[in-house]
Write a protein that holds these residues in place. Structure first.
Motif, PDB file in Angstrom:
ATOM      1  N   THR A  17       0.844  -1.201   0.000  1.00  0.00           N
ATOM      2  CA  THR A  17       0.000   0.000   0.000  1.00  0.00           C
ATOM      3  C   THR A  17       0.876   1.246   0.000  1.00  0.00           C
ATOM      4  O   THR A  17       0.617   2.204  -0.733  1.00  0.00           O
ATOM      5  N   GLY A  18       1.933   1.223   0.813  1.00  0.00           N
ATOM      6  CA  GLY A  18       2.879   2.340   0.850  1.00  0.00           C
ATOM      7  C   GLY A  18       3.584   2.538  -0.479  1.00  0.00           C
ATOM      8  O   GLY A  18       3.770   3.669  -0.930  1.00  0.00           O
ATOM      9  N   ARG A  19       3.973   1.445  -1.102  1.00  0.00           N
ATOM     10  CA  ARG A  19       4.643   1.546  -2.403  1.00  0.00           C
ATOM     11  C   ARG A  19       3.713   2.105  -3.471  1.00  0.00           C
ATOM     12  O   ARG A  19       4.122   2.926  -4.304  1.00  0.00           O
ATOM     13  N   ILE A  20       2.467   1.668  -3.455  1.00  0.00           N
ATOM     14  CA  ILE A  20       1.497   2.154  -4.441  1.00  0.00           C
ATOM     15  C   ILE A  20       1.213   3.634  -4.216  1.00  0.00           C
ATOM     16  O   ILE A  20       1.207   4.432  -5.164  1.00  0.00           O
ATOM     17  N   LEU A  21       1.010   4.023  -2.952  1.00  0.00           N
ATOM     18  CA  LEU A  21       0.767   5.431  -2.634  1.00  0.00           C
ATOM     19  C   LEU A  21       1.955   6.296  -3.054  1.00  0.00           C
ATOM     20  O   LEU A  21       1.790   7.333  -3.696  1.00  0.00           O
ATOM     21  N   ILE A  75      14.222   6.972  -4.198  1.00  0.00           N
ATOM     22  CA  ILE A  75      15.354   6.094  -3.880  1.00  0.00           C
ATOM     23  C   ILE A  75      15.349   5.827  -2.373  1.00  0.00           C
ATOM     24  O   ILE A  75      15.468   6.767  -1.584  1.00  0.00           O
ATOM     25  N   PRO A  76      15.203   4.566  -1.941  1.00  0.00           N
ATOM     26  CA  PRO A  76      15.058   4.275  -0.506  1.00  0.00           C
ATOM     27  C   PRO A  76      16.091   4.940   0.431  1.00  0.00           C
ATOM     28  O   PRO A  76      15.690   5.510   1.441  1.00  0.00           O
ATOM     29  N   PRO A  77      17.393   4.931   0.127  1.00  0.00           N
ATOM     30  CA  PRO A  77      18.323   5.560   1.074  1.00  0.00           C
ATOM     31  C   PRO A  77      18.153   7.084   1.213  1.00  0.00           C
ATOM     32  O   PRO A  77      18.555   7.661   2.215  1.00  0.00           O
ATOM     33  N   THR A  78      17.570   7.736   0.212  1.00  0.00           N
ATOM     34  CA  THR A  78      17.399   9.195   0.272  1.00  0.00           C
ATOM     35  C   THR A  78      15.928   9.611   0.351  1.00  0.00           C
ATOM     36  O   THR A  78      15.612  10.790   0.178  1.00  0.00           O
ATOM     37  N   SER A  79      15.039   8.650   0.613  1.00  0.00           N
ATOM     38  CA  SER A  79      13.603   8.947   0.575  1.00  0.00           C
ATOM     39  C   SER A  79      13.170   9.947   1.644  1.00  0.00           C
ATOM     40  O   SER A  79      12.290  10.774   1.385  1.00  0.00           O
ATOM     41  N   ILE A  80      13.772   9.907   2.817  1.00  0.00           N
ATOM     42  CA  ILE A  80      13.388  10.856   3.869  1.00  0.00           C
ATOM     43  C   ILE A  80      13.813  12.267   3.475  1.00  0.00           C
ATOM     44  O   ILE A  80      13.034  13.219   3.620  1.00  0.00           O
ATOM     45  N   LEU A  81      15.018  12.429   2.950  1.00  0.00           N
ATOM     46  CA  LEU A  81      15.461  13.739   2.474  1.00  0.00           C
ATOM     47  C   LEU A  81      14.529  14.230   1.371  1.00  0.00           C
ATOM     48  O   LEU A  81      14.108  15.398   1.372  1.00  0.00           O
ATOM     49  N   GLY A  82      14.185  13.361   0.426  1.00  0.00           N
ATOM     50  CA  GLY A  82      13.269  13.732  -0.647  1.00  0.00           C
ATOM     51  C   GLY A  82      11.915  14.163  -0.109  1.00  0.00           C
ATOM     52  O   GLY A  82      11.328  15.140  -0.578  1.00  0.00           O
ATOM     53  N   ALA A  83      11.399  13.447   0.896  1.00  0.00           N
ATOM     54  CA  ALA A  83      10.104  13.804   1.490  1.00  0.00           C
ATOM     55  C   ALA A  83      10.173  15.167   2.167  1.00  0.00           C
ATOM     56  O   ALA A  83       9.237  15.969   2.057  1.00  0.00           O
ATOM     57  N   TRP A 119       4.173  11.499   2.837  1.00  0.00           N
ATOM     58  CA  TRP A 119       4.561  10.980   4.139  1.00  0.00           C
ATOM     59  C   TRP A 119       3.820   9.704   4.501  1.00  0.00           C
ATOM     60  O   TRP A 119       4.392   8.811   5.142  1.00  0.00           O
ATOM     61  N   GLY A 120       2.551   9.582   4.098  1.00  0.00           N
ATOM     62  CA  GLY A 120       1.804   8.357   4.372  1.00  0.00           C
ATOM     63  C   GLY A 120       2.399   7.161   3.652  1.00  0.00           C
ATOM     64  O   GLY A 120       2.577   6.092   4.244  1.00  0.00           O
ATOM     65  N   GLY A 121       2.741   7.333   2.383  1.00  0.00           N
ATOM     66  CA  GLY A 121       3.373   6.252   1.636  1.00  0.00           C
ATOM     67  C   GLY A 121       4.711   5.863   2.223  1.00  0.00           C
ATOM     68  O   GLY A 121       5.037   4.679   2.347  1.00  0.00           O
ATOM     69  N   LEU A 122       5.479   6.864   2.622  1.00  0.00           N
ATOM     70  CA  LEU A 122       6.787   6.593   3.224  1.00  0.00           C
ATOM     71  C   LEU A 122       6.631   5.906   4.576  1.00  0.00           C
ATOM     72  O   LEU A 122       7.359   4.964   4.891  1.00  0.00           O
TER      73      LEU A 122
END
Length: 137
Positions: A17-21, A75-83, A119-122
């Motif tokens: 669900t997170g990946r789809i969102l 990109i998973p390692p930088t996803s928080i920075l991207g968010a 943020w919900g998807g992440l």
């Protein structure tokens, strides 16, 4: 006394669900960034109506910023920075809509809706984010 919330691993449906969102957000923002790179007349006309002038250079710059932030988010390692960067970008878009008096629920709050999806998807797909933002049971 410090209480550390223990994060349960996400179930497979939760992760998907997170990946789809997140995927929906990524597709939307990549298209949004791409049309600003061109830039189509609708982009420069809208920027002009919002008070930024019809600068193709500004449109291309915003498109590049959107794409870079979205790639970082994807990109998973930088996803928080991207968010975090996308949150700032979307907040600026909301402020622009407030300034010109756009309709609240369809235009002004669209950045909020998209930010909640970011943020919900992440949160659904990343255990580190769930540990930073725990929900108590």
């Amino acid at each position: 006394m410090t209480v550390i919330a223990e994060t349960l691993p996400a179930s497979k449906p939760t992760r998907w669900t997170g990946r789809i969102l997140s995927g929906l957000v990524i597709v939307f923002l990549m298209i949004d960034g791409a049309i600003k790179l061109v830039p189509w007349p609708v982009v420069t006309e809208t920027m002009d109506r919002m008070g930024y002038g019809s600068s193709e250079t500004l449109a291309r710059s915003l498109g590049l910023i959107t794409i870079v932030c979205t790639v970082l988010y994807s990109i998973p390692p930088t996803s928080i920075l991207g968010a975090i960067l996308l949150t700032g970008y979307l907040g600026g878009a909301m402020a622009s809509h407030v300034r010109i008096g756009s309709p609240l629920f369809t235009h002004t709050l669209f950045g909020l809706y998209l930010g909640l999806m970011v943020w919900g998807g992440l949160w659904l797909r990343d255990k580190d984010v769930r540990s930073l933002i725990p929900f108590r049971r």
